[in-house]
Design a protein around this motif. Sequence first.
Motif, PDB file in Angstrom:
ATOM      1  N   THR A  38     -78.917  56.882  64.578  1.00 47.26           N
ATOM      2  CA  THR A  38     -79.202  58.104  63.821  1.00 47.26           C
ATOM      3  C   THR A  38     -78.547  59.338  64.424  1.00 47.26           C
ATOM      4  OG1 THR A  38     -81.241  58.451  65.075  1.00 47.26           O
ATOM      5  CG2 THR A  38     -81.415  57.212  63.012  1.00 47.26           C
ATOM      6  N   PHE A  39     -77.946  59.209  65.612  1.00 46.00           N
ATOM      7  CA  PHE A  39     -77.338  60.366  66.261  1.00 46.00           C
ATOM      8  C   PHE A  39     -75.897  60.516  65.796  1.00 46.00           C
ATOM      9  CE2 PHE A  39     -80.327  58.860  69.719  1.00 46.00           C
ATOM     10  CZ  PHE A  39     -81.326  59.739  69.360  1.00 46.00           C
ATOM     11  N   GLY A  40     -75.490  61.747  65.540  1.00 45.86           N
ATOM     12  CA  GLY A  40     -74.144  62.014  65.075  1.00 45.86           C
ATOM     13  C   GLY A  40     -74.098  63.320  64.318  1.00 45.86           C
ATOM     14  N   PRO A  41     -72.973  63.608  63.680  1.00 46.63           N
ATOM     15  CA  PRO A  41     -72.829  64.875  62.956  1.00 46.63           C
ATOM     16  C   PRO A  41     -73.848  65.001  61.824  1.00 46.63           C
ATOM     17  CG  PRO A  41     -70.716  63.793  63.230  1.00 46.63           C
ATOM     18  CD  PRO A  41     -71.752  62.802  63.633  1.00 46.63           C
ATOM     19  N   HIS A  42     -74.271  66.215  61.595  1.00 48.38           N
ATOM     20  CA  HIS A  42     -75.192  66.470  60.497  1.00 48.38           C
ATOM     21  C   HIS A  42     -74.470  66.312  59.160  1.00 48.38           C
ATOM     22  CE1 HIS A  42     -77.756  67.928  63.618  1.00 48.38           C
ATOM     23  NE2 HIS A  42     -76.965  68.947  63.892  1.00 48.38           N
ATOM     24  N   ALA A  43     -75.232  65.961  58.139  1.00 43.33           N
ATOM     25  CA  ALA A  43     -74.665  65.825  56.792  1.00 43.33           C
ATOM     26  C   ALA A  43     -73.997  67.131  56.380  1.00 43.33           C
ATOM     27  CB  ALA A  43     -75.761  65.463  55.801  1.00 43.33           C
ATOM     28  N   GLY A  44     -72.849  67.007  55.757  1.00 39.51           N
ATOM     29  CA  GLY A  44     -72.148  68.188  55.265  1.00 39.51           C
ATOM     30  C   GLY A  44     -71.084  68.716  56.204  1.00 39.51           C
ATOM     31  N   ILE A  45     -71.021  68.216  57.432  1.00 42.01           N
ATOM     32  CA  ILE A  45     -69.984  68.659  58.354  1.00 42.01           C
ATOM     33  C   ILE A  45     -68.662  67.990  57.975  1.00 42.01           C
ATOM     34  CG2 ILE A  45     -69.198  68.624  60.753  1.00 42.01           C
ATOM     35  CD1 ILE A  45     -72.014  68.899  61.657  1.00 42.01           C
ATOM     36  N   ALA A  46     -67.623  68.782  57.839  1.00 46.12           N
ATOM     37  CA  ALA A  46     -66.323  68.264  57.420  1.00 46.12           C
ATOM     38  C   ALA A  46     -65.758  67.320  58.473  1.00 46.12           C
ATOM     39  CB  ALA A  46     -65.355  69.424  57.200  1.00 46.12           C
ATOM     40  N   GLU A  47     -64.996  66.313  58.000  1.00 39.67           N
ATOM     41  CA  GLU A  47     -64.427  65.336  58.927  1.00 39.67           C
ATOM     42  C   GLU A  47     -63.518  66.014  59.939  1.00 39.67           C
ATOM     43  OE1 GLU A  47     -61.909  61.154  59.036  1.00 39.67           O
ATOM     44  OE2 GLU A  47     -62.972  61.764  57.219  1.00 39.67           O
ATOM     45  N   ALA A  48     -62.792  67.042  59.511  1.00 38.58           N
ATOM     46  CA  ALA A  48     -61.903  67.740  60.446  1.00 38.58           C
ATOM     47  C   ALA A  48     -62.692  68.362  61.589  1.00 38.58           C
ATOM     48  CB  ALA A  48     -61.110  68.811  59.707  1.00 38.58           C
ATOM     49  N   GLU A 230     -86.476  63.924  84.568  1.00 35.65           N
ATOM     50  CA  GLU A 230     -86.799  63.964  83.138  1.00 35.65           C
ATOM     51  C   GLU A 230     -85.865  64.940  82.442  1.00 35.65           C
ATOM     52  OE1 GLU A 230     -91.002  64.547  82.406  1.00 35.65           O
ATOM     53  OE2 GLU A 230     -91.378  62.427  82.857  1.00 35.65           O
ATOM     54  N   LEU A 231     -85.103  64.429  81.468  1.00 37.12           N
ATOM     55  CA  LEU A 231     -84.215  65.277  80.692  1.00 37.12           C
ATOM     56  C   LEU A 231     -85.033  66.116  79.727  1.00 37.12           C
ATOM     57  CD1 LEU A 231     -81.293  62.797  79.910  1.00 37.12           C
ATOM     58  CD2 LEU A 231     -81.731  64.152  81.977  1.00 37.12           C
ATOM     59  N   VAL A 232     -84.489  67.273  79.391  1.00 38.58           N
ATOM     60  CA  VAL A 232     -85.219  68.206  78.543  1.00 38.58           C
ATOM     61  C   VAL A 232     -84.497  68.377  77.206  1.00 38.58           C
ATOM     62  CG1 VAL A 232     -86.204  69.435  80.513  1.00 38.58           C
ATOM     63  CG2 VAL A 232     -84.015  70.192  79.556  1.00 38.58           C
ATOM     64  N   ASP A 233     -85.265  68.836  76.212  1.00 35.74           N
ATOM     65  CA  ASP A 233     -84.737  69.112  74.877  1.00 35.74           C
ATOM     66  C   ASP A 233     -84.646  67.819  74.063  1.00 35.74           C
ATOM     67  OD1 ASP A 233     -83.883  70.775  72.846  1.00 35.74           O
ATOM     68  OD2 ASP A 233     -82.344  71.746  74.056  1.00 35.74           O
ATOM     69  N   VAL A 234     -84.222  67.973  72.807  1.00 37.61           N
ATOM     70  CA  VAL A 234     -84.097  66.832  71.901  1.00 37.61           C
ATOM     71  C   VAL A 234     -82.636  66.392  71.861  1.00 37.61           C
ATOM     72  CG1 VAL A 234     -86.044  67.562  70.491  1.00 37.61           C
ATOM     73  CG2 VAL A 234     -83.739  68.344  69.898  1.00 37.61           C
ATOM     74  N   HIS A 235     -82.424  65.174  71.373  1.00 37.94           N
ATOM     75  CA  HIS A 235     -81.050  64.687  71.208  1.00 37.94           C
ATOM     76  C   HIS A 235     -80.333  65.489  70.129  1.00 37.94           C
ATOM     77  CE1 HIS A 235     -80.939  61.034  73.670  1.00 37.94           C
ATOM     78  NE2 HIS A 235     -82.184  60.800  73.303  1.00 37.94           N
ATOM     79  N   SER A 236     -79.108  65.916  70.447  1.00 39.78           N
ATOM     80  CA  SER A 236     -78.251  66.539  69.422  1.00 39.78           C
ATOM     81  C   SER A 236     -76.794  66.152  69.671  1.00 39.78           C
ATOM     82  CB  SER A 236     -78.417  68.058  69.418  1.00 39.78           C
ATOM     83  OG  SER A 236     -78.144  68.610  70.690  1.00 39.78           O
ATOM     84  N   GLU A 237     -76.593  64.869  70.001  1.00 38.76           N
ATOM     85  CA  GLU A 237     -75.238  64.374  70.243  1.00 38.76           C
ATOM     86  C   GLU A 237     -74.441  64.342  68.934  1.00 38.76           C
ATOM     87  OE1 GLU A 237     -77.680  62.642  73.625  1.00 38.76           O
ATOM     88  OE2 GLU A 237     -77.937  62.845  71.457  1.00 38.76           O
ATOM     89  N   MET A 238     -73.281  64.972  68.975  1.00 41.71           N
ATOM     90  CA  MET A 238     -72.398  65.043  67.812  1.00 41.71           C
ATOM     91  C   MET A 238     -71.189  64.123  67.936  1.00 41.71           C
ATOM     92  SD  MET A 238     -73.529  67.484  65.672  1.00 41.71           S
ATOM     93  CE  MET A 238     -72.141  68.318  64.916  1.00 41.71           C
ATOM     94  N   ASP A 257     -70.450  75.651  76.127  1.00 35.90           N
ATOM     95  CA  ASP A 257     -69.352  76.205  75.326  1.00 35.90           C
ATOM     96  C   ASP A 257     -69.514  75.962  73.830  1.00 35.90           C
ATOM     97  OD1 ASP A 257     -68.217  77.020  77.685  1.00 35.90           O
ATOM     98  OD2 ASP A 257     -66.649  75.487  77.713  1.00 35.90           O
ATOM     99  N   HIS A 258     -70.263  74.923  73.424  1.00 33.25           N
ATOM    100  CA  HIS A 258     -70.301  74.543  72.016  1.00 33.25           C
ATOM    101  C   HIS A 258     -71.654  74.765  71.353  1.00 33.25           C
ATOM    102  CE1 HIS A 258     -66.679  72.509  73.453  1.00 33.25           C
ATOM    103  NE2 HIS A 258     -66.254  72.632  72.221  1.00 33.25           N
ATOM    104  N   SER A 259     -72.608  75.271  72.085  1.00 30.79           N
ATOM    105  CA  SER A 259     -73.941  75.476  71.521  1.00 30.79           C
ATOM    106  C   SER A 259     -74.194  76.945  71.254  1.00 30.79           C
ATOM    107  CB  SER A 259     -75.013  74.935  72.481  1.00 30.79           C
ATOM    108  OG  SER A 259     -74.828  73.558  72.719  1.00 30.79           O
ATOM    109  N   THR A 260     -75.166  77.195  70.395  1.00 31.37           N
ATOM    110  CA  THR A 260     -75.632  78.547  70.103  1.00 31.37           C
ATOM    111  C   THR A 260     -77.126  78.587  70.380  1.00 31.37           C
ATOM    112  OG1 THR A 260     -76.241  78.102  67.801  1.00 31.37           O
ATOM    113  CG2 THR A 260     -73.924  78.668  68.245  1.00 31.37           C
ATOM    114  N   PRO A 261     -77.737  79.764  70.409  1.00 30.55           N
ATOM    115  CA  PRO A 261     -79.192  79.818  70.596  1.00 30.55           C
ATOM    116  C   PRO A 261     -79.952  79.017  69.551  1.00 30.55           C
ATOM    117  CG  PRO A 261     -78.233  81.977  70.949  1.00 30.55           C
ATOM    118  CD  PRO A 261     -77.129  81.109  70.425  1.00 30.55           C
ATOM    119  N   ALA A 262     -79.360  78.837  68.366  1.00 31.37           N
ATOM    120  CA  ALA A 262     -80.052  78.135  67.284  1.00 31.37           C
ATOM    121  C   ALA A 262     -79.722  76.651  67.225  1.00 31.37           C
ATOM    122  CB  ALA A 262     -79.704  78.783  65.944  1.00 31.37           C
ATOM    123  N   SER A 263     -78.643  76.231  67.883  1.00 29.84           N
ATOM    124  CA  SER A 263     -78.203  74.841  67.717  1.00 29.84           C
ATOM    125  C   SER A 263     -77.482  74.352  68.971  1.00 29.84           C
ATOM    126  CB  SER A 263     -77.270  74.719  66.514  1.00 29.84           C
ATOM    127  OG  SER A 263     -76.778  73.416  66.385  1.00 29.84           O
TER     128      SER A 263
END
Length: 325
Positions: A38-48, A230-238, A257-263
């Motif tokens: 279930t881990f990967g890019p969110h729906a709607g993210i362009a292949e590029a 213990e690792l922290v936060d939720v999985h958000s592997e892209m 470098d690739h994260s924002t406060p919201a994501s």
Amino acid sequence: MTSGEISNGELSAEQQAGPEMNGIQVAVTDLGPRNKGTFGPHAGIAEADCVAIAEAAASEAYTREPTNRWRCVDGRQSPEEVQGAGRVGEAYADPQIAGSIPVSETAAAFMDEPTSHKPHSQNLADKTRQAIEDGLEVIVHGDDANHKAGCKANVDVRNALLFNAENSDVVVPKVWEISKALGLQHWIDEDDVTKSVVSGAVAAKNDSLWDVTPEQAVDIMVANGAEYEELVDVHSEMTERVDITPTTFDKTSFIQDHSTPASKVQAFAASLGCYKQEAFRRAAIHGQHEREAALQTMRVVLFNAGLSKTLITEGTKVGLVVPAQ
């Protein structure tokens, strides 16, 4: 592990090769069909954009020399790593393999001849002690939600062995291509990959071998010298970085470098070239033939491939780091 083939270390035309950088080259590929994660890019993210994030994870910007501290492939961070965010000019990063050394090497032991199979608890203790005696630091993990059951590699050793057997027509050729890219064809052949998958299935179906819970597995590794965090936060592997060179991944800088406060944006990472070096070094220490080191490396690749395919979606791009041609 890759959708395009690699033959004798050469990238196929199906892979999208990036620029050569200080002895490495980047290709963007995938893990092939039948991923069930279930881990990967969110729906709607362009292949590029998916390709771009895979290229970034595999790029020189996040490529470092390895330490001797081995961690899991998990893209999340420990509190120690979070506190280290923002450091500039770090030349080293910890290499990563599924579950850290003891979990991956326990899975590999279950792929040896069935007559050699030992209970899960004994394998974990043996592999932890051996790694530390051979000069490695072993970091194992849980997380702040599931605690000692927070590492999927540790939880799913048995499931990954079964997955590889049930999908051997996909997994075996992929792992053989990676094995050849690592140069293992000098000591092993594709039949060795198939036999290892079959032996792994035999172990997975033998209830008597599976004598500990994931929590107990962590306790055993710690009792034998591993460090627990213990690792922290939720999985958000892209994406996933698969490295067959002797370099490793600076995941802290990548996340920053690739994260924002919201994501948050994370990446799984497998340091396969680093692992091969260690397997051959340690085999020499113990007077083992190079074929044993090659089999060990291939079986660790098998476990990491099977685990990855149970974690990520088919649409997830992989940044493959290979030696420059």
